[in-house]
Design an enzyme around this catalytic site. Structure first.
Site, PDB file in Angstrom:
ATOM      1  N   TYR A   1      -1.160  65.899 -51.808  1.00 17.05           N
ATOM      2  CA  TYR A   1      -2.199  65.040 -51.243  1.00 17.05           C
ATOM      3  C   TYR A   1      -2.398  63.724 -51.992  1.00 17.05           C
ATOM      4  CZ  TYR A   1      -3.440  68.330 -47.627  1.00 17.05           C
ATOM      5  OH  TYR A   1      -3.398  69.124 -46.509  1.00 17.05           O
TER       6      TYR A   1
ATOM      7  N   GLU B   1      -6.502  75.187 -46.793  1.00 16.97           N
ATOM      8  CA  GLU B   1      -5.134  75.689 -46.957  1.00 16.97           C
ATOM      9  C   GLU B   1      -5.037  76.698 -48.099  1.00 16.97           C
ATOM     10  OE1 GLU B   1      -2.990  72.006 -47.213  1.00 16.97           O
ATOM     11  OE2 GLU B   1      -3.595  71.490 -45.161  1.00 16.97           O
TER      12      GLU B   1
END
Length: 396
Positions: free
Chosen positions: A95, A137
């Site tokens: 990310y 997630e």
């Protein structure tokens, strides 16, 4: 948390994202892969070339801007994308890198300085949204049947039509397969001779749970999009092993006494037949209808199974675009509103829709025409898309 000034700045970019969003996201992917080609082992190359992935990301940015005051509204979107991320191996450490290149793309394509309020506001927003994805997630990784990709062995290979072949797989290590929800998929990692990078594709599980195996039913595609499906058809046989991630996906059937209608376009039948079989066992009195639109009988897959499934009170209608004989199918030509009125139950029903994107856009528009409300339509894309726009009628 975002400040009110940052939220207002992001909302002010909505018109810019509508006009230039895809330009930004295309530049983002180009620069990201140029500097980090190893990520091409994870991302679908074809979706990059066709522009599907940049368009999907641009749509995601637009939705984030629209809902920046109440990010909880994008919960269903986060859930669906997070399933895909988990299935291909996106991790928390990805990310920051993605955020760096996305903000750089915004800066370069919108001609902004690094310290421009728009870049600062989107940097803060990206951090908040990334944290939501990472936490979602993390829970999915913890709940998955196994971590990463595990070898599944092909125990049966069966041709279903001129285009579709089914692969029955079990764990190569002999352990039992974990359960899955009807409608879910697995990701297959293809290591194809002569290809520089691996290719990952999602395939719906096309049989009901608790069979002792997983089944995927794969259509042979043409052109660049067919590199994995052709490899599966031609090079994978009984005894071959396939690296696969654990079942994922939120396109699942909801238990209800309300009638259920399943509308499939071609190989879109694959997740639906899993739902249909499971529902027939779990709620045998629930009225269910299948409307399966196919190009012709030769290419149609799993029709023998759907025919066997259709015992009272369940019904199955086959719509054949190019019939070989005048009596072929229950309707001929492309799906129309008149066909839907003829085949669907009179009482309100939950509709489960799957197939190529253009087919689903058309089907969603037809359902809207005959008065089916959006909240009753549940769907799954074959690809990176996440949202249907029923007003967008396309030729399929």
């Amino acid at each position: 948390m975002l400040t009110e000034a940052q939220k207002e700045t992001i909302k002010a970019t909505i018109p810019v994202l509508e006009e230039h969003g895809t330009t930004v996201t295309t530049h983002f992917y180009n620069t990201l892969f140029e500097d980090h080609p190893e990520l091409l082992h994870v991302f679908n190359h074809v979706h990059q070339k066709t522009g599907m992935q940049p368009r999907a990301l641009a749509h995601s940015l637009y939705q984030a801007a629209v809902h920046i005051d109440r990010l909880e509204a994008i919960g269903p979107f986060v859930e669906r994308v997070a399933h895909k991320h988990r299935s291909i191996g996106v991790r928390a450490e990805h990310y920051p890198l993605v955020g760096e290149y996305l903000l750089r793309a915004m800066q370069e394509k919108l001609n902004l300085e690094k310290d421009h309020p728009v870049i600062e506001a989107w940097g803060a927003a990206y951090g908040v949204i990334a944290d939501i994805f990472i936490e979602t997630e993390k829970k999915m990784y913890e709940a998955a049947g196994w971590d990463g990709f595990e070898e599944l062995e092909v125990v049966t290979k069966r041709q279903e039509s001129s285009e579709i072949t089914s692969f029955y797989v079990k764990r190569a290590n002999g352990k039992p397969l974990p359960p899955f929800e009807p409608g879910q998929y697995i990701s297959i990692m293809a290591q194809i001779s002569g290809e520089q990078y691996t290719h990952i594709r999602q395939y719906s599980l096309s049989d009901q749970p608790d069979t002792g195996y997983y089944r995927i039913s794969v259509k042979r595609e043409s052109g660049p999009d067919g590199i994995v499906s052709n490899w599966l058809h031609d090079s994978v046989h009984v005894g071959s092993t396939l690296p696969a991630s654990a079942p994922a996906g939120d396109f699942t059937v909801k238990s209800s006494h309300t009638p259920a209608v399943f509308i499939a376009g071609g190989v879109g039948i694959t997740p639906l037949i899993s739902m249909m079989k499971q529902q027939k066992e779990a709620e045998p009195e629930r009225p269910m209808t299948l409307i399966h639109a196919v190009r012709d009988r030769r290419t149609a897959g799993l029709t023998a199974e759907t025919k066997d499934w259709a015992t009272a009170p369940h019904k199955r209608f086959l719509v054949i675009e190019h019939p070989a004989h005048s009596e072929d199918g229950d309707a001929q030509g492309r799906l129309t509103a008149a066909m839907l009125r003829r085949f669907m139950p009179e009482q309100p029903a939950d509709v489960y829709l799957c197939g190529p994107e253009a087919f689903m856009q058309t089907a969603a528009g037809l359902l809207s025409q005959i008065g089916v409300s959006d909240d009753r339509i549940h769907y799954e894309f074959f690809g990176p898309g996440t949202a249907l726009e029923p007003a967008m009628l396309e030729e399929y």
